[in-house]
Design an enzyme around this catalytic site. Structure first.
Site, PDB file in Angstrom:
ATOM      1  N   PRO A 234      -3.793   8.955  -0.570  1.00 16.14           N
ATOM      2  CG  PRO A 234      -5.966   9.585  -1.103  1.00 16.14           C
ATOM      3  CD  PRO A 234      -4.552   9.643  -1.607  1.00 16.14           C
ATOM      4  CG  ASN A 235      -6.634   4.694   2.290  1.00 19.71           C
ATOM      5  OD1 ASN A 235      -6.997   4.982   3.435  1.00 19.71           O
ATOM      6  ND2 ASN A 235      -7.454   4.732   1.260  1.00 19.71           N
TER       7      ASN A 235
ATOM      8  NE  ARG B 284      -5.510  -1.733   8.865  1.00 22.85           N
ATOM      9  CZ  ARG B 284      -6.182  -0.597   8.937  1.00 22.85           C
ATOM     10  NH1 ARG B 284      -7.170  -0.352   8.109  1.00 22.85           N
ATOM     11  NH2 ARG B 284      -5.857   0.305   9.829  1.00 22.85           N
TER      12      ARG B 284
ATOM     13  CE1 TYR C  16      -1.465  -1.491  -2.643  1.00 24.48           C
ATOM     14  CE2 TYR C  16      -2.853  -2.234  -0.821  1.00 24.48           C
ATOM     15  CZ  TYR C  16      -2.726  -1.682  -2.074  1.00 24.48           C
ATOM     16  OH  TYR C  16      -3.840  -1.310  -2.779  1.00 24.48           O
TER      17      TYR C  16
ATOM     18  CG  ASN D  51       1.224   5.179  -4.873  1.00 25.69           C
ATOM     19  OD1 ASN D  51       0.064   5.272  -5.294  1.00 25.69           O
ATOM     20  ND2 ASN D  51       1.717   4.075  -4.351  1.00 25.69           N
TER      21      ASN D  51
ATOM     22  CB  ALA E 115      -8.140   4.872  -4.306  1.00 25.02           C
TER      23      ALA E 115
ATOM     24  CD  GLU F 284       0.084   6.759 -12.559  1.00 21.74           C
ATOM     25  OE1 GLU F 284       0.314   6.930 -13.783  1.00 21.74           O
ATOM     26  OE2 GLU F 284      -1.015   6.394 -12.117  1.00 21.74           O
TER      27      GLU F 284
ATOM     28  CG  HIS G 151       0.119   2.721  -9.197  1.00 20.47           C
ATOM     29  ND1 HIS G 151      -0.670   3.458  -8.356  1.00 20.47           N
ATOM     30  CD2 HIS G 151       0.089   3.347 -10.393  1.00 20.47           C
ATOM     31  CE1 HIS G 151      -1.171   4.479  -9.018  1.00 20.47           C
ATOM     32  NE2 HIS G 151      -0.731   4.448 -10.254  1.00 20.47           N
TER      33      HIS G 151
ATOM     34  NE  ARG H 295      -4.849  -4.753  -6.204  1.00 18.48           N
ATOM     35  CZ  ARG H 295      -4.812  -3.801  -5.253  1.00 18.48           C
ATOM     36  NH1 ARG H 295      -3.966  -2.772  -5.385  1.00 18.48           N
ATOM     37  NH2 ARG H 295      -5.587  -3.874  -4.192  1.00 18.48           N
TER      38      ARG H 295
HETATM   39  O1  CA2 Z   1      -0.486  -0.098  -5.778  1.00 17.51           O
HETATM   40  C1  CA2 Z   1      -0.510   1.046  -5.356  1.00 17.51           C
HETATM   41  O2  CA2 Z   1       0.506   1.630  -4.962  1.00 17.51           O
HETATM   42  C2  CA2 Z   1      -1.847   1.811  -5.259  1.00 17.51           C
HETATM   43  O3  CA2 Z   1      -1.620   3.118  -5.720  1.00 17.51           O
HETATM   44  C3  CA2 Z   1      -2.245   1.813  -3.816  1.00 17.51           C
HETATM   45  C4  CA2 Z   1      -3.631   2.387  -3.566  1.00 17.51           C
HETATM   46  C5  CA2 Z   1      -4.642   1.746  -4.491  1.00 17.51           C
HETATM   47  O4  CA2 Z   1      -5.894   2.371  -4.309  1.00 17.51           O
HETATM   48  C6  CA2 Z   1      -4.220   1.862  -5.935  1.00 17.51           C
HETATM   49  O5  CA2 Z   1      -5.204   1.234  -6.757  1.00 17.51           O
HETATM   50  C7  CA2 Z   1      -2.896   1.177  -6.152  1.00 17.51           C
HETATM   51  C8  CA2 Z   1      -4.174   2.159  -2.166  1.00 17.51           C
HETATM   52  C9  CA2 Z   1      -3.247   2.272  -1.071  1.00 17.51           C
HETATM   53  C10 CA2 Z   1      -3.907   1.579   0.070  1.00 17.51           C
HETATM   54  O6  CA2 Z   1      -2.875   1.319   0.904  1.00 17.51           O
HETATM   55  C11 CA2 Z   1      -2.991   0.408   1.856  1.00 17.51           C
HETATM   56  C12 CA2 Z   1      -1.837   0.061   2.418  1.00 17.51           C
HETATM   57  C13 CA2 Z   1      -1.813  -0.877   3.406  1.00 17.51           C
HETATM   58  C14 CA2 Z   1      -2.980  -1.430   3.844  1.00 17.51           C
HETATM   59  C15 CA2 Z   1      -4.167  -1.070   3.258  1.00 17.51           C
HETATM   60  C16 CA2 Z   1      -4.184  -0.141   2.239  1.00 17.51           C
END
Ligand code: CA2
Length: 362
Positions: free
Chosen positions: A9-10, A17, A22, A72, A75, A96, A98, A105
């Protein structure tokens, strides 16, 4: 080798963003980077991204025929038992990844419900973590190994690889990464696999790092790991190889076990914490942290039992960390080489090192 890369997701929002967390690579950009890294390693990659837990679970079920999975879970990492179960059920080795440092964090991000089903978790290395995951999957498949604990902490482990047939000696590897939690022993694995293929046993160490390490914590772990393997494999001649911050630990530890270690090879080693701390460059805060814990300003190798090999163009650890020692210690400066190619056994510095190890371990 075929690897499925699954982003949850996301992650379709990557590059649009939160670039401070990221980075600015888009998902499309990331997938094409991974495809290229895979091609360089001879790995065929396939990609799926989904914002839905059920779709991620089903994609894992369908991954049954692949040789490896890189996931990955976004969340869902922190909430989904179903994804962990799905990974365990297919029996494909999964790494896995991240992008961000989930241990630095919000506290709820530090925990992964997926990690126990994965062979490795890579975090906090930006998108480069996916490249490291590919390399790790390849190295795991190359030679069998056993992960053995040498102490009570979860990081007091090492991977022991034994050669087929006659064993010519044992090499202890100490990885680098500025003594930080996010950098682990996968970086020295390619060299370990290479030397196991040449008839050596290799003991690729993990050690406590970051807040859990400090000084002398990280360095004591390395000495404990040497003592452990001497007890396990009595009479086998030992040499050590440390890269970068692992070179720093290796120089310190080999001096403490001078009678047991025949040669320490420092690959682009950090030898001068005071200079690094003062430089303001990458790693200066990490060096200062060790100094604040009481680490010595410089580490000095055992003359006659040390070989330092350093790239002339090292952009991370300046070559002066090695050349400052060149009166008492053998130092080879490799023209045109930077920091990370030191970890590549296909580069020109490696065969001369193999020859030196052979002489030290007869
Ligand atoms: O650090 C990572 O790769 C995460 O897996 C990314 C997840 C986060 O919930 C994990 O705790 C750590 C979220 C991805 C959200 O991705 C975005 C990317 C760009 C802008 C906003 C959110």
């Amino acid at each position: 080798m075929r690897v499925l890369v699954l982003n949850g997701p996301n992650l379709n929002l990557l590059g649009t963003r939160e670039p401070d967390v990221y980075g600015d690579t888009t998902l499309e950009g990331l997938e094409s980077l991974i495809e290229g890294w895979g091609a360089d390693l001879g790995i065929e990659t396939r990609f799926i991204q989904s914002n839905h837990e059920g779709e991620v679970v089903e994609a894992i079920h369908e991954a049954d025929g692949v040789d490896g999975l890189i996931i990955n879970p976004g969340a869902l990492t922190h909430t989904s038992r179903a994804i962990g179960d799905a990974i365990s059920s297919v029996g494909v080795p999964a790494v896995e990844v991240h992008i961000s440092n989930i241990r630095q964090r919000e506290p709820w991000r530090a925990d992964s419900l997926v990690a126990p089903s994965c062979v490795r978790t890579i975090f906090g290395r930006g998108v480069g973590g996916y490249q490291d995951a590919l390399r790790h999957l390849q190295n795991r498949a190359a030679t069998p190994f056993e992960t053995i604990s040498y102490g009570p902490h979860r990081d007091n482990v090492g991977d022991l690889r034994r050669p087929d047939g006659k064993e010519s000696g044992l090499l202890v590897f100490i990885h680098g990464g500025l003594w930080r939690q996010e950098y682990e022993r996968d970086s020295t694995e390619t060299l370990a696999v290479d030397l196991t293929g040449r008839g050596y046993s290799t003991w690729n160490l993990e050690y406590r790092r970051g807040r859990e390490g400090g000084w002398p914590g990280s360095a004591h772990d390395v000495v404990s790991a040497i003592d452990f393997i001497i007890r396990e494999m009595p009479g086998v001649p030992i040499a050590m190889i440390g890269h970068s911050a692992g070179g720093h630990l290796g120089i310190w530890a080999s001096a403490r076990r001078e009678d047991d270690v025949r040669l320490l090879v420092g690959l682009a080693p950090i030898t001068d914490l005071a200079a690094l701390a003062k430089s303001g460059a990458l790693g200066s805060g990490d060096a200062q942290r060790l100094l604040d814990c009481g680490a010595p300003a410089t580490v000095d190798p055992v003359a006659g039992k040390t070989l330092l090999v350093h790239g002339e163009d090292d952009e991370i650890v300046p070559v002066s960390h090695s050349t400052r020692l060149s009166t008492a210690t053998r130092v080879e400066v490799v023209p045109g080489m930077s920091h990370f190619p030191m970890l590549d056994p296909n580069r020109e510095h490696w065969l001369p090192i193999v020859a030196e190890l052979g002489k030290a371990l007869v």
